[in-house]
Write a protein that holds these residues in place. Structure first.
Motif, mmCIF file in Angstrom:
data_model
loop_
_atom_site.group_PDB
_atom_site.id
_atom_site.type_symbol
_atom_site.label_atom_id
_atom_site.label_comp_id
_atom_site.label_asym_id
_atom_site.label_seq_id
_atom_site.Cartn_x
_atom_site.Cartn_y
_atom_site.Cartn_z
ATOM 1 N N LEU A 311 0.813 -1.215 0.000
ATOM 2 C CA LEU A 311 0.000 0.000 0.000
ATOM 3 C C LEU A 311 0.845 1.262 0.000
ATOM 4 C CD1 LEU A 311 -2.825 -1.059 2.495
ATOM 5 C CD2 LEU A 311 -2.855 -1.096 -0.008
ATOM 6 N N THR A 312 1.950 1.252 0.752
ATOM 7 C CA THR A 312 2.762 2.462 0.897
ATOM 8 C C THR A 312 4.080 2.413 0.135
ATOM 9 O OG1 THR A 312 3.917 1.650 2.858
ATOM 10 C CG2 THR A 312 1.808 2.763 3.202
ATOM 11 N N GLY A 313 4.544 1.209 -0.171
ATOM 12 C CA GLY A 313 5.860 1.066 -0.790
ATOM 13 C C GLY A 313 6.994 1.106 0.200
ATOM 14 N N ALA A 314 6.682 1.304 1.497
ATOM 15 C CA ALA A 314 7.727 1.405 2.514
ATOM 16 C C ALA A 314 8.416 0.061 2.673
ATOM 17 C CB ALA A 314 7.127 1.843 3.841
ATOM 18 N N GLN A 315 9.750 0.067 2.598
ATOM 19 C CA GLN A 315 10.517 -1.166 2.696
ATOM 20 C C GLN A 315 10.831 -1.498 4.146
ATOM 21 O OE1 GLN A 315 13.765 -1.770 -0.091
ATOM 22 N NE2 GLN A 315 13.071 -0.024 -1.302
ATOM 23 N N ALA A 316 10.802 -2.788 4.437
ATOM 24 C CA ALA A 316 11.176 -3.249 5.771
ATOM 25 C C ALA A 316 12.687 -3.119 5.923
ATOM 26 C CB ALA A 316 10.758 -4.701 5.961
ATOM 27 N N LYS A 317 13.119 -2.423 6.938
ATOM 28 C CA LYS A 317 14.544 -2.188 7.157
ATOM 29 C C LYS A 317 15.001 -2.876 8.437
ATOM 30 C CE LYS A 317 15.122 0.725 3.665
ATOM 31 N NZ LYS A 317 16.025 0.437 2.529
ATOM 32 N N GLY A 318 16.040 -3.671 8.313
ATOM 33 C CA GLY A 318 16.618 -4.283 9.500
ATOM 34 C C GLY A 318 17.460 -3.275 10.253
ATOM 35 N N LYS A 319 17.639 -3.513 11.550
ATOM 36 C CA LYS A 319 18.468 -2.616 12.350
ATOM 37 C C LYS A 319 19.928 -2.872 12.035
ATOM 38 C CE LYS A 319 15.254 -1.990 16.214
ATOM 39 N NZ LYS A 319 15.058 -2.110 17.677
ATOM 40 N N SER A 320 20.650 -1.818 11.746
ATOM 41 C CA SER A 320 22.056 -1.940 11.399
ATOM 42 C C SER A 320 22.922 -1.815 12.647
ATOM 43 C CB SER A 320 22.435 -0.855 10.378
ATOM 44 O OG SER A 320 23.806 -0.909 10.091
ATOM 45 N N ASN A 321 23.779 -2.789 12.845
ATOM 46 C CA ASN A 321 24.689 -2.742 13.988
ATOM 47 C C ASN A 321 26.033 -2.123 13.641
ATOM 48 O OD1 ASN A 321 22.875 -4.136 15.742
ATOM 49 N ND2 ASN A 321 23.390 -6.035 14.679
ATOM 50 N N ALA A 322 26.304 -2.005 12.354
ATOM 51 C CA ALA A 322 27.598 -1.489 11.915
ATOM 52 C C ALA A 322 27.429 -0.906 10.522
ATOM 53 C CB ALA A 322 28.638 -2.620 11.899
#
Length: 639
Positions: A311-322
């Motif tokens: 619906l929004t096109g928003a991508q799932a982003k994982g949390k970056s540790n580095a």
């Protein structure tokens, strides 16, 4: 999140299992099929991630091709394969389309072993016309029957290989159909004179279509239309006519044609299939990301996405540790370029993927995107180096293979100080075998005078960028993987390394493990497990495959009963050079125990990177087991 979304209603698509099912559909139903195919593609990629924009741009073209031609008897060859998801849905793979790019699932590219409808495998660009011409000539010589149709993008068309194939096809004069999918954008905005030429062709809209029709397609049109086309051609005498470039190469040129209009595509393809006798080029204009607003408005038109909300096109982003290795490279190179105005950077159509977009934003006159032209990129850098600059030739490992003769002939033989920044070293996950950086250690370290480095972590990468920037005595390369770093602290002012000097990471006894590249973190994890067994290996980071740190290696051999090397590359690389050193030193004459861990002699299928390295037997448990085997310690298999 996305998995819970109800799939779109697809009553016409539900009636299609194979392309032959399209033959029973009316043109009106084919229009509906295209709409449903676009919705299904969006839904599938929202779950899997992958290449979205390219496929959305060719939905109508895919429907038209499969409605008109008779695959797999007719060979439809998709250049690169980024755009092949709709094709996969229509060719018996819809039930698996939500396994794209996952371990054991569908490939993100065309793949001969996956389906008879994938006539030719591709993960790199600009191969389709050569392959299609091969199919066409095989047909002429009594091989597989049917038409050969190459679908190639305007970015891929800029590569020299595509023009070599066009020139040969025009000379042979045999029936061949090339569809130029002109979407004004490859992965990055296309560059160069060809792109400007194509832009001029469609700038005039319908008038240009008339010119293309008049110039290239008169003999292919139904009789009632031929006389009108001839009159139009006479009217255009003395004017610059679209398609001249391709006609000079021996092709009949048709276009530009609206690639999203089935009312244009269907009759045109039917006419070409019925009437073409020699090579034909159909110039189709499309829009990458067509029909899905978030992709159409994205800077890259949704070239490669993670999982996203439909619906929004928003991508799932994982949390970056580095930070990613790529971003560390870019940041360090920018800092060096601030200090040294002779540093320039070159990429081959991958400014975002290689991190050079940030460099280009800071130094627009010192950054060059040469398009999909790796051979030119390498020799261009050689010329820059010969002219007194300090070029960084920044290309993925898998794509650098395309410029190997230039590396040998134009760089190595002339001892020119070109710096090769090799991204995507080792196994790369979802893109699979076509994109794996498996071979650069071997093909670079075999060249006289080359310096070849591999970063164990992001701090080491920063030091290697600085080392390369300040190395002027010959070619130098450093490799680093895709993805995040290990989270180590990066020095604010990284210092250059001494050429050909490794380092001891952890002291021990009995056995030594010499790592080249980012397997070092897995080696350290294996060491912990071995310490728990009462075995304390010495661990060293080689840093250099060439020149080898002879003193370090012979010291490890002199102080330990056995030596194990490990690298993220194929046989013939770092471990082979170490074995040669040991053989020359007579180490094996006294029965010394040495083993190397390299990628297996196979092309590893796409999947999760950790799982891929496990299948390659290069993760911590396999390293632990290899050390125990090397020491002659039998261990019961784990359940």
């Amino acid at each position: 999140m996305t998995e819970s979304i109800t799939p779109p209603a697809t009553p016409v698509l539900d009636r299609v299992t194979l392309p032959s099912d399209l033959k029973s559909l009316s043109d009106r139903e084919l229009h509906q099929l295209a709409a449903e195919l676009r919705a299904e593609t969006i839904s599938a990629v929202s779950v899997t991630g992958g290449h979205l924009g390219a496929g959305l741009g060719v939905v109508e073209l895919t429907v038209a091709l499969h409605a008109v031609f008779d695959a797999p008897r007719d060979k439809i060859i998709w250049d690169v394969g980024h755009q092949a998801y709709p094709h996969k849905i229509l060719t018996g793979r819809r039930d698996r389309i939500r396994t794209l790019r996952a371990g054991g699932g569908l490939s993100g590219f065309t793949k001969r072993s996956e389906s008879p409808y994938d006539a030719f495998g591709a993960g790199h660009s600009s191969t389709s016309i050569s392959a299609a011409l091969g199919f066409a000539m095989a047909r002429e010589l009594g091989g597989d029957p049917g038409d050969a149709v190459a679908v190639i993008g305007d970015g891929a068309m800029s590569a020299g290989m595509a023009f070599e194939a066009l020139n040969h096809a025009g000379d042979l004069g045999k029936r061949l159909i090339v569809i130029l999918n002109d979407n004004e954008m490859s992965i990055a905005p296309p560059v160069g004179a060809l792109s400007r030429y194509l832009t001029r062709l469609y700038a005039g809209g319908p008038f240009q279509e008339l010119k293309g029709l008049a110039k290239g397609a008169v003999g292919l049109l139904p009789e009632p239309l031929q006389e009108g086309a001839r009159r139009a051609k006479d009217m255009l005498k003395g004017m610059t006519v679209g398609g001249t470039l391709f006609e000079e190469l021996g092709f009949s040129y048709i276009g530009p044609v609206d690639g999203h209009d089935l009312d244009q595509l269907l009759p045109l393809l039917r006419t070409v299939k019925a009437r073409a006798t020699g090579p034909v080029l159909i110039h189709v204009v499309t829009r990458k990301g067509k029909g899905y607003a978030p992709a159409e408005t994205a800077a890259d038109r949704g070239h490669a996405t993670g999982k996203f909300d439909v619906l929004t096109g928003a991508q799932a982003k994982g949390k970056s540790n580095a930070p990613s290795y790529t971003s560390v490279f870019a940041k360090t190179l920018i800092a060096e370029a601030e200090r040294d105005d002779k540093i320039v950077a070159v990429t081959a159509a991958m400014p975002d993927g290689t991190g050079l977009k940030a460099f280009a934003d800071r130094f627009p006159k010192r950054c060059f995107d040469v398009g999909i032209a790796e051979q030119h990129a390498v020799t261009f850098c050689a010329g820059l180096a010969a002219g007194g600059m300090r070029p960084f030739c920044t290309i993925y490992s898998t794509f650098l293979q395309r410029g190997y003769d230039q590396i040998v002939h134009d760089v190595a033989i002339q001892h020119l100080p070109v710096r090769f920044a090799i991204d995507r070293a080792g196994l790369v996950g979802a893109d699979g075998a076509t994109h794996a950086g498996s071979f650069d250690i071997g093909f670079l370290a075999s060249l006289p005078g080359f310096v070849v480095m591999a970063a164990a972590d992001e701090a080491e990468l920063a030091r290697m960028v600085v080392t390369a920037a300040r190395h002027d005595s010959g070619p130098i390369a450093f490799r680093f993987p895709r993805g995040e770093g290990t989270g180590v602290e990066i020095p604010a002012d990284p210092q250059p390394l001494e050429i050909g000097r490794g380092r001891i990471v952890a002291e021990g006894s009995g056995v030594a493990i010499l790592s080249f590249g980012t397997r070092l973190s897995e080696v350290m994890a294996a060491r912990e497990a071995l310490v728990a067994r009462g075995i304390t290996p010495t661990v060293a980071d080689a840093r250099f495959a060439k020149p080898l740190d002879r003193d370090l290696i012979l010291d490890l051999v002199g102080r330990h009963d056995a030596l194990l090397t490990i690298e993220e590359g194929a046989v013939g690389g770092f471990g082979s050079h170490v074995a040669q050193l040991l053989a020359d030193a007579g180490v094996f004459d006294r029965g010394y125990r040495y083993r190397s861990m390299v990628l297996p002699d196979d092309f590893i299928e796409h999947g999760d990177p950790a799982a891929m390295y496990a299948s390659a037997a290069m993760n911590a448990p396999q390293i632990e087991a290899r050390v125990l085997d090397l020491l002659g310690i039998a261990v019961a298999r784990r359940a």
